[in-house]
Enzyme design. Structure first.
Site, PDB file in Angstrom:
ATOM      1  N   GLU A  18       0.861  -1.180   0.000  1.00 26.40           N
ATOM      2  CA  GLU A  18       0.000   0.000   0.000  1.00 26.40           C
ATOM      3  C   GLU A  18       0.896   1.229   0.000  1.00 26.40           C
ATOM      4  O   GLU A  18       1.640   1.462   0.963  1.00 26.40           O
ATOM      5  CB  GLU A  18      -0.898   0.028   1.249  1.00 26.40           C
ATOM      6  CG  GLU A  18      -1.834   1.233   1.227  1.00 26.40           C
ATOM      7  CD  GLU A  18      -2.653   1.399   2.509  1.00 26.40           C
ATOM      8  OE1 GLU A  18      -2.162   1.023   3.595  1.00 26.40           O
ATOM      9  OE2 GLU A  18      -3.774   1.911   2.433  1.00 26.40           O
ATOM     10  N   ARG A  65      -7.216  -8.958  12.869  1.00 25.84           N
ATOM     11  CA  ARG A  65      -6.257  -8.856  11.775  1.00 25.84           C
ATOM     12  C   ARG A  65      -5.740 -10.217  11.336  1.00 25.84           C
ATOM     13  O   ARG A  65      -5.138 -10.362  10.285  1.00 25.84           O
ATOM     14  CB  ARG A  65      -5.080  -7.960  12.193  1.00 25.84           C
ATOM     15  CG  ARG A  65      -5.521  -6.533  12.480  1.00 25.84           C
ATOM     16  CD  ARG A  65      -4.377  -5.697  12.970  1.00 25.84           C
ATOM     17  NE  ARG A  65      -4.762  -4.315  13.189  1.00 25.84           N
ATOM     18  CZ  ARG A  65      -4.808  -3.378  12.241  1.00 25.84           C
ATOM     19  NH1 ARG A  65      -4.468  -3.674  11.001  1.00 25.84           N
ATOM     20  NH2 ARG A  65      -5.182  -2.155  12.540  1.00 25.84           N
ATOM     21  N   LYS A  78      -7.115 -16.644  36.133  1.00 30.47           N
ATOM     22  CA  LYS A  78      -7.208 -18.086  36.425  1.00 30.47           C
ATOM     23  C   LYS A  78      -8.353 -18.429  37.382  1.00 30.47           C
ATOM     24  O   LYS A  78      -8.878 -19.528  37.327  1.00 30.47           O
ATOM     25  CB  LYS A  78      -5.887 -18.599  37.002  1.00 30.47           C
ATOM     26  CG  LYS A  78      -4.779 -18.687  35.969  1.00 30.47           C
ATOM     27  CD  LYS A  78      -3.525 -19.314  36.547  1.00 30.47           C
ATOM     28  CE  LYS A  78      -2.398 -19.262  35.531  1.00 30.47           C
ATOM     29  NZ  LYS A  78      -1.190 -19.938  35.982  1.00 30.47           N
ATOM     30  N   ASP A  94      -0.897 -26.602  35.271  1.00 27.06           N
ATOM     31  CA  ASP A  94       0.247 -26.079  36.040  1.00 27.06           C
ATOM     32  C   ASP A  94       0.676 -27.100  37.084  1.00 27.06           C
ATOM     33  O   ASP A  94       1.872 -27.325  37.309  1.00 27.06           O
ATOM     34  CB  ASP A  94      -0.146 -24.793  36.794  1.00 27.06           C
ATOM     35  CG  ASP A  94      -0.245 -23.585  35.880  1.00 27.06           C
ATOM     36  OD1 ASP A  94       0.438 -23.576  34.848  1.00 27.06           O
ATOM     37  OD2 ASP A  94      -1.014 -22.658  36.211  1.00 27.06           O
ATOM     38  N   ALA A 106       1.546 -19.168  41.863  1.00 24.67           N
ATOM     39  CA  ALA A 106       2.375 -20.325  41.510  1.00 24.67           C
ATOM     40  C   ALA A 106       2.573 -21.223  42.736  1.00 24.67           C
ATOM     41  O   ALA A 106       2.496 -22.465  42.637  1.00 24.67           O
ATOM     42  CB  ALA A 106       3.731 -19.848  40.974  1.00 24.67           C
ATOM     43  N   MET A 128      14.407 -12.844  39.061  1.00 26.69           N
ATOM     44  CA  MET A 128      13.908 -12.693  37.691  1.00 26.69           C
ATOM     45  C   MET A 128      14.559 -11.487  37.023  1.00 26.69           C
ATOM     46  O   MET A 128      14.854 -10.490  37.691  1.00 26.69           O
ATOM     47  CB  MET A 128      12.390 -12.501  37.763  1.00 26.69           C
ATOM     48  CG  MET A 128      11.692 -12.577  36.449  1.00 26.69           C
ATOM     49  SD  MET A 128       9.917 -12.764  36.746  1.00 26.69           S
ATOM     50  CE  MET A 128       9.418 -11.084  36.910  1.00 26.69           C
ATOM     51  N   GLY A 151      12.640 -22.990  35.446  1.00 23.74           N
ATOM     52  CA  GLY A 151      11.272 -22.575  35.159  1.00 23.74           C
ATOM     53  C   GLY A 151      10.837 -22.895  33.730  1.00 23.74           C
ATOM     54  O   GLY A 151       9.652 -23.079  33.461  1.00 23.74           O
TER      55      GLY A 151
END
Ligand code: NAP
Length: 495
Positions: free
Chosen positions: A29, A172, A279, A315, A355, A413, A459
Site C-alpha cells: 500500500e 487482523r 485463572k 500447572d 504459583a 527474575m 522454570g
C-alpha cells in the site's frame, strides 16, 4: 493476502521500505499522504508486487493536509497510471473516474468505536461502487471483534473489515477465517500504520496467516496484559511442526473472563490457555471443571468440546511431574510408580502467590510435607492453612532439613538477576532445587544449587510442560516439546 503499508516521507526511504517489504508482502500500500510529492509514476511502473494507492485525508485518520482537489487528482492519476487498487474514502468515491483494471477499495474509518450500524455502512460502500468494501474501526473491547467477524461471515462481497487498537488485534488474523479480503502487516516492528497491527513477518511465520481458512481451528491465551506472553509463539510453532490447521492468538481480556468465553462461544474456539489475572475469574464461565481445578479454584486450560467448556489445570501436573522425575533420579518410570517419590519428602516452598498455591496443592496431594515461607508472612500462614502445610519464618526455613526447595517468588527474575531468594549456605548437596522463574533460564539460585551439587529444575521446564499438557488435551496428539522449548529459549535470548 498480506498488504504492507509503505510509510515514508522521502523517495529514498520509500525505495528502502519497498525493498524490505516486497518479499514479505502480497501487495504494497503506497501511503501517498505521507509523501504526496513522491514520483507516483515511477513507483507504479517499477512495482514488483501489486499496489494499492492511498492518500488518506486527516478527517479519515491520514496525513494529507493539502487541498481536496489535489488529493483527488493524485488518486485519479493513480487510476490513469494503472495502479492495481486505489483506496478512496466513502465520501469521495463519486469524484473519481474509473479506468483500466484498477479496482476500487471504498473505505470508511471510525477511530472511536465499532459503529452500531456496521451492516448498513457496509451496504452503502457496496452501493457506492466498491469493488472491495473496507471498514476499519477502533475496538474498545475484545468483544467488538465478534461484530466484525459477523459482518465478514454475512457477506459474499469482497470486504476488508478489521478492528484497530490492541483490543482488535485478533481481527487482523482471524478475519481471514471468516473471509477477509486482506490484512495489513507492518514492514517491521515499530513501523505499524495503525494500532494493533502485527508485522508482516509475524503474520507469515508465527500465525501462518496464508494457511488460515474456514476450517482452521482457533485457540488463544486469555490474559491481561498479554503482549509479553510467549504462549502464541510456542503453541503456533507446535501446530506448525505437526502441520496442523490451527492458529493460536493473544487475547487481551479486560472484561470478566467468564463473560468473554460465553460471548466467544459463537467462534467455536477449540481451547484456551488462561493466565494472570484470570485463572480464578474464569471458573464461572465453565460448563465443567476437573476435580483438580475445582479443588484449587484455578483454571489455566479450557478445552472446548461439542460446545461445552471444560476447565482444568496443567500447572499442577507439570510442576509435580518435573519434581517427581528429579526426585526419582530422572526416570519417568520411577515417577509413575504407585507411591509418589514425593511422599514424605520435606519441602521448603518459597512464596505464597498463585504459583505457590498450585505447587503446594500438588505436593500435599502427593503426601509431601510442605513448609511455606513468604515475604508477607500472613500469606504463608493462609496458604499453609488452606493446603494443610506449615508456615515458617525465613530464619527457621534453613533449619528444617528440606530435601526439596522450590522458589515461586519472582526474586532472581530479569532484570534483578543478581538476587536470590535463599542464601547459598542453605543449600546442601543432593537437594532438588526447582525455580519457577524462567527468565533467565539459569537463575542465581539454580547456578548456586548446581555448584553445590543439587539436582536442579528450571522454570522453562515447568512452562513448557504445562503448555505441552495443554496441547495434548486439546489435540489428543503428543506435543513437540523440543520445538516448544527451542522457541522459549530463542524468545528469551531475543529479550
Ligand atoms: P504472584 O501471585 O504475584 O506471587 C509473587 C510471589 O513472589 C509472592 O509470594 C511475593 O511475596 C513474592 N515476591 C515478589 N517480590 C518479592 C521480593 N522482592 N522479595 C520476596 N518475595 C517477593 O506471582 P506468581 O504467579 O505466583 O508467580 C511468581 C513467579 O513464578 C514469577 O516469577 C513467575 O514468572 C513464575 N512462574 C513461573 C511459571 C512457569 O511456568 N515457569 C508459572 C507460574 C509462575 P508477597 O506475598 O510478599 O508479595
Amino acid at each position: 493476502m498480506i498488504c504492507v503499508p509503505i510509510i515514508a516521507p522521502t523517495p529514498e526511504r520509500i525505495e528502502r521500505e519497498i525493498h524490505f517489504a516486497t518479499p514479505l508482502a502480497d501487495l504494497l500500500e503506497l501511503r501517498m499522504d505521507y509523501a504526496p510529492r513522491a514520483d507516483l509514476k515511477r513507483l507504479i511502473e517499477t512495482r514488483r508486487k501489486p499496489v494499492i494507492v492511498t492518500c488518506r485525508p486527516e478527517r479519515e485518520g491520514g496525513q494529507f493536509r493539502g487541498e481536496e482537489s489535489e488529493r483527488l487528482a493524485l488518486l485519479q492519476r493513480a487510476i490513469d497510471l494503472g495502479a492495481d487498487y486505489v483506496d478512496v474514502e466513502w465520501d469521495s468515491v463519486g469524484a473519481l473516474r474509473r479506468g483500466g483494471h484498477t479496482r476500487m477499495i471504498v473505505s470508511r474509518h471510525d477511530f472511536r468505536r465499532v459503529p452500531e450500524n456496521l451492516e448498513s455502512l457496509h451496504a452503502e460502500l457496496v452501493a457506492a461502487g466498491a469493488d472491495i468494501a473496507k471498514i476499519a474501526c477502533t475496538a474498545t473491547s475484545i468483544l467488538d471483534n465478534l461484530r466484525i467477524f459477523r459482518l465478514l461471515k454475512s457477506t459474499k462481497h469482497p470486504t476488508i473489515a478489521l478492528c484497530m487498537g490492541e483490543a482488535g488485534a485478533i481481527s487482523r488474523v482471524l478475519g481471514r477465517k471468516y473471509g477477509a479480503f486482506l490484512t495489513f502487516g507492518s514492514a517491521a516492528r515499530g513501523k505499524e500504520s495503525a494500532p494493533g497491527q502485527f508485522s508482516a513477518a509475524q503474520l507469515r511465520e508465527m500465525y501462518r496467516y496464508k494457511q488460515i481458512g474456514r476450517a482452521t481451528d482457533f485457540y488463544g491465551v486469555i490474559a491481561n496484559p498479554v503482549g509479553h506472553s510467549m504462549s502464541p509463539a510456542i503453541h503456533n510453532a507446535a501446530f506448525a511442526a505437526l502441520n496442523m490447521d490451527a492458529v493460536y492468538l493473544p487475547l487481551k481480556v479486560e472484561c470478566d473472563p467468564a463473560e468473554f468465553v460465553r460471548a466467544f462461544r459463537e467462534l467455536d474456539a477449540r481451547g484456551y490457555s488462561v493466565t494472570l489475572p484470570h485463572k480464578e475469574g474464569i471458573l464461572a464461565g465453565m460448563d465443567e471443571l476437573s476435580p483438580l481445578a475445582r479443588r484449587i479454584g484455578a483454571v489455566n486450560t479450557v478445552v472446548c468440546r461439542q460446545g461445552r467448556l471444560h476447565g482444568t489445570n496443567t500447572d499442577v501436573p507439570a510442576a509435580i511431574g518435573a519434581l517427581e522425575e528429579a526426585v526419582a533420579g530422572g526416570t519417568k518410570a520411577a515417577a509413575v510408580a504407585e507411591r509418589s517419590p514425593l511422599a514424605d519428602r520435606r519441602v521448603l516452598l518459597l512464596g505464597a502467590g498463585g504459583a505457590a498455591r498450585a505447587v503446594a496443592h500438588g505436593l500435599i496431594e502427593k503426601g509431601a510435607r510442605v513448609a511455606i515461607t513468604n515475604r508477607t508472612p500472613e500469606r504463608a500462614v493462609a496458604l499453609a492453612r488452606e493446603v494443610g502445610g506449615e508456615a515458617v519464618t525465613m530464619e527457621a526455613a534453613a533449619g528444617i532439613g528440606a530435601e526439596i526447595v522450590i522458589n515461586t517468588t519472582s526474586v532472581g527474575m530479569y532484570p534483578h538477576v543478581c538476587a536470590t531468594p535463599l542464601p547459598r549456605e542453605a543449600l546442601r548437596k543432593g537437594m532438588v532445587v526447582f525455580d519457577a522463574v524462567y527468565n533467565p533460564p539459569e537463575t542465581r539460585l539454580l547456578r548456586e544449587a548446581r555448584e553445590t551439587g543439587c539436582r536442579t529444575i528450571g522454570g522453562i521446564r515447568w512452562f513448557v510442560s504445562q503448555a505441552a499438557l495443554q496441547f495434548e488435551l486439546w489435540t489428543g496428539r503428543p506435543a513437540p516439546r523440543h520445538v516448544m522449548e527451542r522457541v522459549v529459549r530463542q524468545r528469551l535470548e531475543e529479550r
